[in-house]
Scaffold this motif. Structure first.
Motif, PDB file in Angstrom:
ATOM      1  N   LYS A 110      12.277  23.380  15.456  1.00 31.85           N
ATOM      2  CA  LYS A 110      12.464  24.825  15.616  1.00 31.85           C
ATOM      3  C   LYS A 110      11.211  25.524  16.117  1.00 31.85           C
ATOM      4  N   TYR A 111      10.050  25.095  15.607  1.00 27.80           N
ATOM      5  CA  TYR A 111       8.800  25.768  15.967  1.00 27.80           C
ATOM      6  C   TYR A 111       8.047  24.990  17.038  1.00 27.80           C
ATOM      7  N   ASN A 112       8.809  24.467  17.996  1.00 27.85           N
ATOM      8  CA  ASN A 112       8.239  23.680  19.100  1.00 27.85           C
ATOM      9  C   ASN A 112       8.365  24.480  20.398  1.00 27.85           C
ATOM     10  N   VAL A 113       7.903  23.885  21.453  1.00 29.78           N
ATOM     11  CA  VAL A 113       8.001  24.498  22.779  1.00 29.78           C
ATOM     12  C   VAL A 113       9.064  23.760  23.577  1.00 29.78           C
ATOM     13  N   MET A 114       9.540  24.413  24.648  1.00 26.01           N
ATOM     14  CA  MET A 114      10.522  23.745  25.515  1.00 26.01           C
ATOM     15  C   MET A 114       9.909  22.474  26.098  1.00 26.01           C
ATOM     16  N   ASP A 115      10.736  21.448  26.171  1.00 24.91           N
ATOM     17  CA  ASP A 115      10.336  20.154  26.730  1.00 24.91           C
ATOM     18  C   ASP A 115       9.206  19.524  25.913  1.00 24.91           C
ATOM     19  N   GLY A 116       9.184  19.814  24.643  1.00 26.85           N
ATOM     20  CA  GLY A 116       8.159  19.239  23.780  1.00 26.85           C
ATOM     21  C   GLY A 116       8.591  17.907  23.177  1.00 26.85           C
ATOM     22  N   TRP A 117       7.897  17.497  22.125  1.00 25.28           N
ATOM     23  CA  TRP A 117       8.204  16.215  21.466  1.00 25.28           C
ATOM     24  C   TRP A 117       7.947  16.312  19.959  1.00 25.28           C
ATOM     25  N   VAL A 118       8.631  15.463  19.231  1.00 24.13           N
ATOM     26  CA  VAL A 118       8.431  15.312  17.789  1.00 24.13           C
ATOM     27  C   VAL A 118       8.360  13.823  17.497  1.00 24.13           C
ATOM     28  N   ARG A 119       7.288  13.387  16.880  1.00 26.40           N
ATOM     29  CA  ARG A 119       7.123  11.970  16.549  1.00 26.40           C
ATOM     30  C   ARG A 119       7.132  11.797  15.034  1.00 26.40           C
ATOM     31  N   VAL A 120       7.957  10.887  14.576  1.00 23.42           N
ATOM     32  CA  VAL A 120       8.058  10.559  13.158  1.00 23.42           C
ATOM     33  C   VAL A 120       7.639   9.105  12.990  1.00 23.42           C
ATOM     34  N   SER A 121       6.615   8.865  12.171  1.00 22.43           N
ATOM     35  CA  SER A 121       6.154   7.497  11.956  1.00 22.43           C
ATOM     36  C   SER A 121       6.250   7.154  10.481  1.00 22.43           C
ATOM     37  N   LEU A 122       6.612   5.880  10.200  1.00 22.16           N
ATOM     38  CA  LEU A 122       6.796   5.399   8.822  1.00 22.16           C
ATOM     39  C   LEU A 122       5.958   4.151   8.620  1.00 22.16           C
ATOM     40  N   ASN A 123       5.179   4.147   7.545  1.00 21.56           N
ATOM     41  CA  ASN A 123       4.368   2.990   7.214  1.00 21.56           C
ATOM     42  C   ASN A 123       4.308   2.873   5.696  1.00 21.56           C
ATOM     43  N   ALA A 124       3.761   1.758   5.207  1.00 24.72           N
ATOM     44  CA  ALA A 124       3.694   1.540   3.752  1.00 24.72           C
ATOM     45  C   ALA A 124       2.607   0.538   3.429  1.00 24.72           C
ATOM     46  N   ASP A 125       2.120   0.601   2.195  1.00 27.49           N
ATOM     47  CA  ASP A 125       1.255  -0.441   1.672  1.00 27.49           C
ATOM     48  C   ASP A 125       1.904  -0.977   0.403  1.00 27.49           C
ATOM     49  N   HIS A 126       1.128  -1.584  -0.477  1.00 30.06           N
ATOM     50  CA  HIS A 126       1.704  -2.183  -1.680  1.00 30.06           C
ATOM     51  C   HIS A 126       2.131  -1.150  -2.722  1.00 30.06           C
ATOM     52  N   LYS A 127       1.714   0.131  -2.527  1.00 31.96           N
ATOM     53  CA  LYS A 127       1.975   1.134  -3.565  1.00 31.96           C
ATOM     54  C   LYS A 127       2.758   2.344  -3.061  1.00 31.96           C
TER      55      LYS A 127
END
Length: 493
Positions: free
Chosen positions: A391-408
């Motif tokens: 919603k609070y982006n610009v036209m022709d923009g991008w959104v990146r979602v990254s997922l990572n984890a460790d032992h905890k």
């Protein structure tokens, strides 16, 4: 806050100050009197031992002189005679016995009593452990506290010989020791009473001084409860009370901020709820004031009214969600969730919204993540973050979602190429109804509660969230959630 202050003031008046002063007074009295009593008992015991020892030494000296006379004049051989020496020695025995209120027995080597100053057991046999020990060369001196007497045994030897052919058994009363101890105890009691009075007096003064800082607390709370909310507590009597004052002022500051937040929240809620109603009333009045309104205008106005009603409903729903999550009794329905699949599903639902602004949604997963979470609530939190990024982006923009984890933990990062957040507003974005750009928020239909709800959900999972942003360059939200729910609730497989 006023009710809290009144309760605390009542507690301090009725319980704390009285109990503290009484306990301080009692503590000082006990601290002073108990050692005094212990010292009193110890000193009296020592005094008794000294008195008894002195009397035994005095008696021992007198008896030794008399025993030496018995040896010099061969008393055991002359016992039946009428010599002047014998009469003189018997007189000395009677005098010594009378002087110390005692009894003297002269016993020969056949354990026969040949002289008794009481004239009661003369001619009788006396066999006792102390007499036997004395015949073996062991002198005995004994003090009996219960029977209140002193017993001495002295060997009688033949003149110019070390052979023991008799024993002088002496029993003296120790009543004078008791009398002296009673006098000493009386004087000690008078001294202790005087010390007790002084200690109580000084303790009373000290206890008043001790509770003086807390009187200041009481006075401050009274002023606060009367409406003087800017009052501060200054305690500089002791380092400990100074720390209490600092902690108390810190607590008052938090209460004031909480009260200000509550007032601001009520004001914001009133404004947010009133705005759609005002719009609906304006639209409805406009229709009512016109005659022969074209159907197209009716439809346009009714569409706007429906949108305002939807907005009102969304605000109320978010408010109810916020209130429910802030209750201490709120529980999480913990299950094992595949976070990778959950994020993909959320992005799939939001792609149509992103497509309207031609925004690219990118998901980067570094490893499979299985975590114990409340699936409904964590879905709402992630959805809020990604939806805001769109919603609070610009036209022709991008959104990146990254997922990572460790032992905890598992880590979710949502980055966008949007308008960004000013540095001075980044600490406030998780507050209820706070908006960086109110005009844009109105256009996007936000309620101002999304990030507040998101943070509450993450905190309920014992997690954390941080925001990093720069105006004109975009925003990044970093979320961290434990893989295992640490409060130990039952996990559904």
């Amino acid at each position: 806050m006023q009710k809290w202050c009144e309760n605390k003031m009542s507690f301090i008046k009725n319980k704390f100050l009285k109990n503290m002063r009484f306990r301080a007074l009692a503590f000082v009295i006990v601290l002073a009197i108990v050692p005094l009593l212990v010292m009193d008992v110890t000193l009296l015991n020592i005094a008794r031992k000294v008195m008894v020892q002195q009397k035994m030494d005095r008696l021992q000296g007198q008896c030794n002189i008399l025993r030496n006379n018995l040896v010099t004049y061969n008393y055991l051989d002359l016992i039946n005679g009428d010599d002047i020496e014998m009469v003189a020695i018997n007189a000395e025995l009677s005098q010594l016995s009378s002087m110390y209120d005692g009894r003297i027995l002269i016993i020969n080597n056949d354990f026969k009593i040949i002289n008794d100053t009481y004239q009661m057991d003369t001619g009788k046999i006396c066999i006792s452990n102390n007499v036997i020990k004395c015949f073996k060369g062991e002198n005995v001196s004994k003090y009996s506290k219960d029977e209140n007497y002193i017993e001495l045994t002295l060997p009688i030897t033949k003149n110019n010989s070390n052979d023991i052919n008799g024993v002088m058994l002496v029993n003296f009363s120790a009543m004078d020791v008791d009398e002296a101890m009673n006098n000493l105890r009386t004087r000690a009691g008078i001294i202790e009473l005087a010390i007790f009075v002084v200690v109580v007096f000084l303790s009373s003064i000290w206890s008043k001084s001790l509770v003086r800082p807390f009187r200041k607390i009481e006075s401050t709370i009274e002023k606060i409860s009367d409406g003087y909310s800017d009052e501060k507590l200054m305690l500089d009597e002791y380092s400990e009370t100074e720390k209490i004052g600092e902690a108390f002022n810190h607590m008052l500051e938090r209460i004031r901020k909480s009260d200000e937040t509550r007032q601001e929240f009520v004001s914001n809620v009133s404004h947010e709820l009133k705005t759609p109603i005002t719009s609906i009333k304006v639209l409805a009045d406009s229709l009512l004031m016109q005659e022969d309104v074209p159907p197209e205008l009716y439809k346009e106005f009714l569409t706007d009214i429906a949108q305002e009603i939807t907005r009102e409903s969304d605000i109320i729903t978010d408010l109810l969600t916020m209130v429910k999550m802030e209750k201490k009794t709120e529980e999480l329905n913990i299950v094992q969730v595949n976070i990778n699949e959950l994020v993909e599903l959320i992005l799939k639902r939001l792609r149509p919204l992103a497509a309207k602004q031609n925004i690219e949604l990118v998901f980067e997963s570094f490893r499979p993540v299985i975590a114990e979470v409340d699936e409904v609530k964590i879905t709402s939190a992630i959805t809020n973050l990604v939806e805001n990024a769109v919603k609070y982006n610009v036209m022709d923009g991008w959104v990146r979602v990254s997922l990572n984890a460790d032992h905890k933990y598992f880590y979710l990062k949502v980055s966008d190429s949007g308008v960004g957040i000013p540095e001075d507003a980044q600490d406030k974005v998780f507050e209820r109804f706070y908006r960086v750009d109110k005009t844009r928020a109105r256009e996007t239909g936000g309620t101002g509660l999304g990030l507040a709800i998101t943070k509450n959900i993450i905190v309920m999972h014992q997690g954390a969230i941080r925001v990093y942003s720069k105006e004109g360059e975009g925003t990044t939200f970093n979320m961290r959630i434990p893989l295992t729910y640490i409060n130990g609730q039952t996990v559904k497989k």
